[in-house]
Design a protein around this motif. Structure first.
Motif, PDB file in Angstrom:
ATOM      1  N   SER A   1       6.825 -18.170 -10.459  1.00  0.00           N
ATOM      2  CA  SER A   1       5.726 -17.339 -10.536  1.00  0.00           C
ATOM      3  C   SER A   1       6.178 -15.774 -10.339  1.00  0.00           C
ATOM      4  N   ASP A   2       7.602 -15.545 -10.363  1.00  0.00           N
ATOM      5  CA  ASP A   2       8.038 -14.076 -10.126  1.00  0.00           C
ATOM      6  C   ASP A   2       7.597 -13.329 -11.404  1.00  0.00           C
ATOM      7  N   ALA A   3       7.572 -14.009 -12.530  1.00  0.00           N
ATOM      8  CA  ALA A   3       7.181 -12.978 -13.852  1.00  0.00           C
ATOM      9  C   ALA A   3       5.946 -12.371 -13.662  1.00  0.00           C
ATOM     10  N   VAL A   4       4.862 -12.930 -12.941  1.00  0.00           N
ATOM     11  CA  VAL A   4       3.798 -12.212 -12.803  1.00  0.00           C
ATOM     12  C   VAL A   4       3.978 -10.994 -11.994  1.00  0.00           C
ATOM     13  N   VAL A   5       4.301 -11.280 -10.851  1.00  0.00           N
ATOM     14  CA  VAL A   5       4.709  -9.902 -10.178  1.00  0.00           C
ATOM     15  C   VAL A   5       5.373  -8.984 -10.745  1.00  0.00           C
ATOM     16  N   ALA A   6       6.569  -9.216 -11.462  1.00  0.00           N
ATOM     17  CA  ALA A   6       7.435  -8.446 -12.311  1.00  0.00           C
ATOM     18  C   ALA A   6       6.508  -7.827 -13.164  1.00  0.00           C
ATOM     19  N   LYS A   7       5.960  -8.306 -13.768  1.00  0.00           N
ATOM     20  CA  LYS A   7       4.972  -7.902 -15.029  1.00  0.00           C
ATOM     21  C   LYS A   7       3.864  -6.745 -14.306  1.00  0.00           C
ATOM     22  N   SER A   8       3.384  -7.050 -13.228  1.00  0.00           N
ATOM     23  CA  SER A   8       2.558  -5.972 -12.420  1.00  0.00           C
ATOM     24  C   SER A   8       3.112  -4.799 -12.166  1.00  0.00           C
ATOM     25  N   MET A   9       4.430  -4.871 -12.218  1.00  0.00           N
ATOM     26  CA  MET A   9       5.174  -3.466 -11.748  1.00  0.00           C
ATOM     27  C   MET A   9       5.682  -2.855 -12.920  1.00  0.00           C
ATOM     28  N   LEU A  10       5.565  -3.421 -14.214  1.00  0.00           N
ATOM     29  CA  LEU A  10       5.890  -2.677 -15.392  1.00  0.00           C
ATOM     30  C   LEU A  10       5.082  -1.401 -15.543  1.00  0.00           C
ATOM     31  N   ASN A  11       4.098  -1.212 -15.084  1.00  0.00           N
ATOM     32  CA  ASN A  11       3.476  -0.011 -15.187  1.00  0.00           C
ATOM     33  C   ASN A  11       4.187   1.165 -14.559  1.00  0.00           C
ATOM     34  N   GLN A  12       4.976   1.095 -13.758  1.00  0.00           N
ATOM     35  CA  GLN A  12       5.718   2.117 -12.920  1.00  0.00           C
ATOM     36  C   GLN A  12       6.976   2.215 -13.392  1.00  0.00           C
ATOM     37  N   PHE A  13       7.544   1.042 -13.633  1.00  0.00           N
ATOM     38  CA  PHE A  13       9.066   1.015 -13.765  1.00  0.00           C
ATOM     39  C   PHE A  13       9.587   0.533 -15.261  1.00  0.00           C
ATOM     40  N   SER A  14      10.645   0.897 -15.728  1.00  0.00           N
ATOM     41  CA  SER A  14      11.158   0.585 -16.838  1.00  0.00           C
ATOM     42  C   SER A  14      11.578  -0.917 -16.939  1.00  0.00           C
ATOM     43  N   ILE A  15      11.750  -1.405 -18.050  1.00  0.00           N
ATOM     44  CA  ILE A  15      12.033  -2.981 -18.265  1.00  0.00           C
ATOM     45  C   ILE A  15      13.210  -3.547 -17.391  1.00  0.00           C
ATOM     46  N   VAL A  16      14.376  -2.361 -17.426  1.00  0.00           N
ATOM     47  CA  VAL A  16      15.723  -2.877 -16.886  1.00  0.00           C
ATOM     48  C   VAL A  16      15.595  -3.229 -15.316  1.00  0.00           C
ATOM     49  N   PRO A  17      14.892  -2.259 -14.538  1.00  0.00           N
ATOM     50  CA  PRO A  17      14.990  -2.773 -13.174  1.00  0.00           C
ATOM     51  C   PRO A  17      14.238  -3.978 -13.075  1.00  0.00           C
ATOM     52  N   ILE A  18      13.070  -4.170 -13.673  1.00  0.00           N
ATOM     53  CA  ILE A  18      12.177  -5.357 -13.701  1.00  0.00           C
ATOM     54  C   ILE A  18      13.081  -6.561 -14.093  1.00  0.00           C
ATOM     55  N   MET A  19      13.760  -6.619 -15.197  1.00  0.00           N
ATOM     56  CA  MET A  19      14.631  -7.509 -15.517  1.00  0.00           C
ATOM     57  C   MET A  19      15.639  -7.950 -14.463  1.00  0.00           C
ATOM     58  N   ALA A  20      16.083  -7.100 -13.607  1.00  0.00           N
ATOM     59  CA  ALA A  20      16.884  -7.080 -12.480  1.00  0.00           C
ATOM     60  C   ALA A  20      16.305  -8.155 -11.523  1.00  0.00           C
ATOM     61  N   PHE A  21      14.933  -7.841 -11.308  1.00  0.00           N
ATOM     62  CA  PHE A  21      14.150  -8.542 -10.252  1.00  0.00           C
ATOM     63  C   PHE A  21      14.136 -10.002 -10.973  1.00  0.00           C
ATOM     64  N   MET A  22      13.780  -9.989 -12.127  1.00  0.00           N
ATOM     65  CA  MET A  22      13.707 -11.500 -12.891  1.00  0.00           C
ATOM     66  C   MET A  22      14.931 -12.187 -12.853  1.00  0.00           C
ATOM     67  N   VAL A  23      15.957 -11.613 -13.109  1.00  0.00           N
ATOM     68  CA  VAL A  23      17.338 -12.312 -13.192  1.00  0.00           C
ATOM     69  C   VAL A  23      17.728 -12.689 -11.926  1.00  0.00           C
ATOM     70  N   PHE A  24      17.859 -11.505 -10.933  1.00  0.00           N
ATOM     71  CA  PHE A  24      18.661 -11.911  -9.952  1.00  0.00           C
ATOM     72  C   PHE A  24      17.859 -12.699  -9.051  1.00  0.00           C
ATOM     73  N   GLY A  25      16.690 -12.303  -8.850  1.00  0.00           N
ATOM     74  CA  GLY A  25      15.759 -13.316  -7.759  1.00  0.00           C
ATOM     75  C   GLY A  25      15.773 -14.819  -7.930  1.00  0.00           C
ATOM     76  N   PRO A  26      15.701 -15.299  -8.957  1.00  0.00           N
ATOM     77  CA  PRO A  26      16.023 -16.937  -8.969  1.00  0.00           C
ATOM     78  C   PRO A  26      17.135 -17.244  -8.564  1.00  0.00           C
ATOM     79  N   MET A  27      18.336 -16.285  -8.704  1.00  0.00           N
ATOM     80  CA  MET A  27      19.561 -16.696  -8.463  1.00  0.00           C
ATOM     81  C   MET A  27      19.925 -16.653  -6.696  1.00  0.00           C
ATOM     82  N   MET A  28      19.535 -15.463  -6.357  1.00  0.00           N
ATOM     83  CA  MET A  28      19.785 -15.498  -4.954  1.00  0.00           C
ATOM     84  C   MET A  28      18.662 -14.691  -4.354  1.00  0.00           C
TER      85      MET A  28
END
Lengths: 312, 519
Positions: free
Chosen positions: B448-475
């Protein structure tokens, strides 16, 4: 030994089953659309059924004693469920809109950082959306940064607006459906009188149709219902007649609608529903074509049944 | 209504010092206490006139009705103020529940608290070796007291014990000092009804105050709606994710995956990447599987690759990302691609680097109530029940992270506009680090983290959002806790550093090669 009810398990069952039913009822009566877009329908029904199933499956333990309780963790699920019920009963749709537009105008999902300058930003987005819609060369975006709304003429919203950075992207939302739009049959078109009456249901379809096939409809008299919206770049005698488009969920609403030119703009109230009748023209903003209505008549209107539109 | 007699149950292994502890309680107390022993300890109570004593041994337990009768007789004939129970370390706690919550005893007494005593030196080893019964006690306990820790030197050991107990019963409070726990043992707990009342009051105030809050330009209503929307989006994915993960855990026999997994590092890493697509287990359930793999001789690097890749390429995660980002395949593809890339690099680094892997002797992940339930499940009906129960437990365990993550995201969106507008313009590498830390702390489930990540896309660019979605599941915090349950501190730190480093590097590369223009 005499059997006794285990209230802990009973609570667990009731919360799970109730939550499941809330999800299903929300889908059935359509009120889930206040929060998420229609594509979540099936998912919500599956989730609701799962919760009901879980609750039912625990029923057999209701007669079994247990010591430690998990009330707190059931309460956790009660939080989102209460949130689903409460705002719906207590908050009228109008106050909801008041919140979203224009003080909280989210941008198209493709929008990212606040712009340092309008030009550079729209250039960037032009590139971005261009890459997404390769077929559409004249894809246009309308982007503004709002710092001051003093010309808007509504003191209440001004004060709320002024500190916020707002952007709106009126037309790039329309790009997605354009391919199929060329031959869409939309109602309300009167080619003889050169008139278009846009119904509530077809707001979004018509906006993209008018935008994508501007050449066909130029000079038509368009009658359309939406909320008055103004920001930095749409001010003075200009306003936009918009509806909030829910791209995915309530977290990403986008005001969407044509710009209107009207000399008595100052007399219109923000966030109020109007039916605007005007002649379709265009305007070039930042090197991009935008559709514009040259307003002849403005009438106050009632809100449509569905407050939002769902472009996807 | 007559005040019910309080019962405190003291549980724990034979040599954990239960009798000593109860003796101290008797000495310090003015009240008349009925002591009920279900234990043949080395230490005996000396009968005195102030208190009452009752003793049962193992044979007595076979006839619970008789036990209840005896206790009932004792209580009715000799008035006592309180009851203390010394519960045998090897008896299922359900038996204690059946006795003291029986209809007869429930009329005039109730269990106030359960305290589990654990010997600092031997306790954990015992728990790991003695099977199911001690775990049932730990799962029901309110307080844990670490005993025989007079010197108070071994801080590391105390931490280990605390961690182990937290993994088995997150609600239990662990104490090292008798003084502190003595204040608690006869204290009444808040009635659950208070929690419901508290919620009702909050709701009532909300309805009453909402219009005024709104007038102040404080967009509470909007915050509510954004949060509700995020939850409404996330909950279905979370439920379906835990459901499928539960099916796997119940239906696939223990150790099956470990048996068929290739033992060669190269094939191991490749299998890890491919298997991920077919194993719909999210990051919440993957750590135990990875630990099992390592135990069964799968190369360390390959197992860790499996651990970090599976939660990202898992079909449910793919679908939820696809939904959250409006069917934007480029985002879905990038997430999968970056995840696999990170996983492979991490696997290779850990395969070549010769740091010794130290596993702990005891490991509790597998000893849980539900695993036991699922092993007992033989018939189809039982299996269905086991799957649903497992789904429920896992769902409740992770839904709090969704609520927390959604709350933070909604707050950022609605109230933090000014801050995030400034932050959005910060250099991307810094934002990547911030979002990696954010992902680590909120511990969201990858379904479900993609949902939260998406909702932050209004304020931040895709690169940090991607960091959230790639790193979060790993650790994240919960993975870290689960890892430290099975590996030595050094090894865990090693894993965390490698994963974070590789992730950061890959995301920087992604940024340098034009990740910004993805959208």
């Amino acid at each position: 030994m005499k059997k006794q009810v285990n209230y802990d398990v009973l609570t667990e069952c009731i919360i799970a089953i109730l939550s499941g039913f809330i999800l299903i009822i929300k889908v059935v009566n359509g009120s889930y659309l206040d929060y998420v877009s229609p594509k979540f329908k099936i998912l919500l029904i599956i989730a609701g059924s799962l919760l009901v199933g879980i609750g039912m499956s625990r029923m057999h333990s209701v007669w079994k004693n247990s010591y430690n309780s998990h009330y707190k963790r059931y309460l956790l699920l009660a939080i989102p469920m209460l949130m689903l019920i409460i705002p719906h009963n207590s908050i009228a749709a109008s106050s909801l809109k008041n919140n979203y537009s224009p003080t909280q105008v989210n941008v198209n999902k493709k929008e990212k950082k606040p712009s340092d300058g309008v030009n550079s930003d729209s250039d960037k987005r032009q590139k971005q959306s261009g890459s997404r819609n390769k077929s559409n060369a004249d894809n246009s975006s309308f982007d503004t940064s709002q710092k001051d709304n003093s010309t808007a003429g509504n003191p209440k919203t001004d004060s709320i607006d002024s500190a916020k950075q707002n952007k709106t992207d009126f037309s790039s939302l329309g790009n997605k459906s354009q391919a199929s739009d060329g031959n869409t049959q939309l109602s309300g078109l009167d080619t003889q009188a050169k008139k278009i009456t846009v119904s509530d249901k077809e707001f979004y379809q018509w906006i993209s149709e008018l935008y994508n096939n501007y050449a066909i409809y130029a000079g038509y008299e368009v009658s359309i219902k939406g909320m008055k919206y103004q920001d930095d770049s749409i001010s003075g005698d200009k306003f936009a007649i918009v509806r909030l488009a829910m791209v995915c969920c309530a977290a990403d609403m986008v005001p969407c609608g044509p710009i209107c030119q009207y000399d008595k703009t100052g007399s219109l109230k923000n966030n109020t529903w109007y039916t605007v009748t005007g002649v379709l023209e265009n305007e070039t903003v930042g090197g991009q074509m935008q559709i514009k209505l040259n307003v002849k008549k403005v009438e106050e209107a009632t809100a449509p049944d569905e407050p939002y539109i769902y472009p996807y | 209504m007559i005040e019910k007699i309080q019962i405190v149950i003291i549980a724990g292994f034979m040599d954990a010092g239960k009798t000593t502890y109860i003796k101290q309680q008797l000495k310090n107390s003015e009240e008349k206490i009925l002591v009920i022993q279900f234990e043949d300890g080395e230490e005996e109570f000396t009968e005195d006139n102030e208190n009452l004593f009752l003793k049962f041994d193992r044979e007595d337990i076979t006839d619970l009705a008789e036990v209840i009768k005896k206790i009932d007789f004792e209580v009715r004939n000799n008035e006592c103020d309180r009851i203390m129970v010394e519960w045998n370390g090897m008896l299922d706690f359900q038996i204690a529940v059946d006795i003291f919550l029986s209809h007869t005893l429930k009329q005039y007494s109730h269990i106030e608290n359960v305290i589990y005593l654990v010997d600092i030196a031997t306790g954990l080893i015992m728990i790991g070796q003695t099977g199911v019964e001690p775990i049932t006690q730990i799962m029901n306990t309110d307080y844990v007291l670490i005993t025989k820790n007079e010197e108070k030197k071994d801080i590391n050991k105390v931490r280990q014990v605390k961690q182990a107990f937290r993994s088995m019963n997150p609600d239990a409070k662990v104490f090292t000092s008798k003084k502190k726990i003595n204040e608690k043992i006869w204290k009444k707990k808040d009635l659950p009804i208070y929690y419901f009342l508290a919620v009702l009051i909050v709701v009532g105030w909300y309805i009453f105050l909402a219009p005024y809050i709104e007038m102040g330009g404080f967009h509470f209503n909007q915050w509510m709606i954004v949060l509700t929307a995020i939850l409404l989006e996330g909950i279905p994915f979370l439920l379906i994710g835990t459901f499928i993960s539960a099916i796997i855990q119940v239906l696939i026999p223990d150790g099956y995956l470990e048996k068929i997994y290739p033992k060669n590092p190269f094939w191991g890493i490749l299998t890890a990447v491919i298997a991920g697509f077919f194993v719909p287990v999210c990051d919440c359930a993957i750590v135990p599987v990875a630990k099992g793999l390592i135990k069964k001789g799968v190369p360390f690097g390959a197992a860790i690759t499996f651990m970090v890749v599976t939660p990202i390429v898992n079909p449910i995660v793919i679908v939820s990302t696809y939904f959250a980002f409006n069917g934007d395949l480029s985002i879905v593809g990038t997430r999968i691609g970056l995840g696999i890339l990170c996983g492979i690099v991490i696997g290779i680094i850990l395969s070549f680097d010769k740091a010794p892997v130290k596993m702990k002797r005891y490991n509790y992940d597998r000893i849980c109530k539900n695993c036991m339930q699922s092993k007992d499940a033989v018939t189809r009906k039982q299996k269905c029940f086991a799957v649903l129960k497992q789904t429920e437990d896992e769902f409740y365990a992770v839904v709090k992270y969704l609520i927390l993550g959604g709350g933070i995201s909604a707050t950022i969106q609605v109230f933090g506009k000014g801050v995030t507008t400034a932050a959005g313009a910060w250099p991307i590498p810094i934002l990547i680090i911030i979002f990696m830390i954010f992902a680590f702390l909120v511990s969201m489930c990858s379904t479900s983290d993609a949902v939260v990540a998406k909702s932050m896309l209004n304020q931040f660019s895709i690169v940090p959002i991607m960091a959230f979605m790639v790193f979060g599941p790993m650790m994240d915090v919960k993975n870290y806790l689960m890892l430290s349950n099975g590996f030595s501190k050094k090894t865990v730190l090693h894993i965390v550093i490698v994963i974070s480093g590789v992730c950061f590097g890959v995301l920087i590369l992604f940024y340098l090669f034009g990740g910004e223009s993805l959208l």
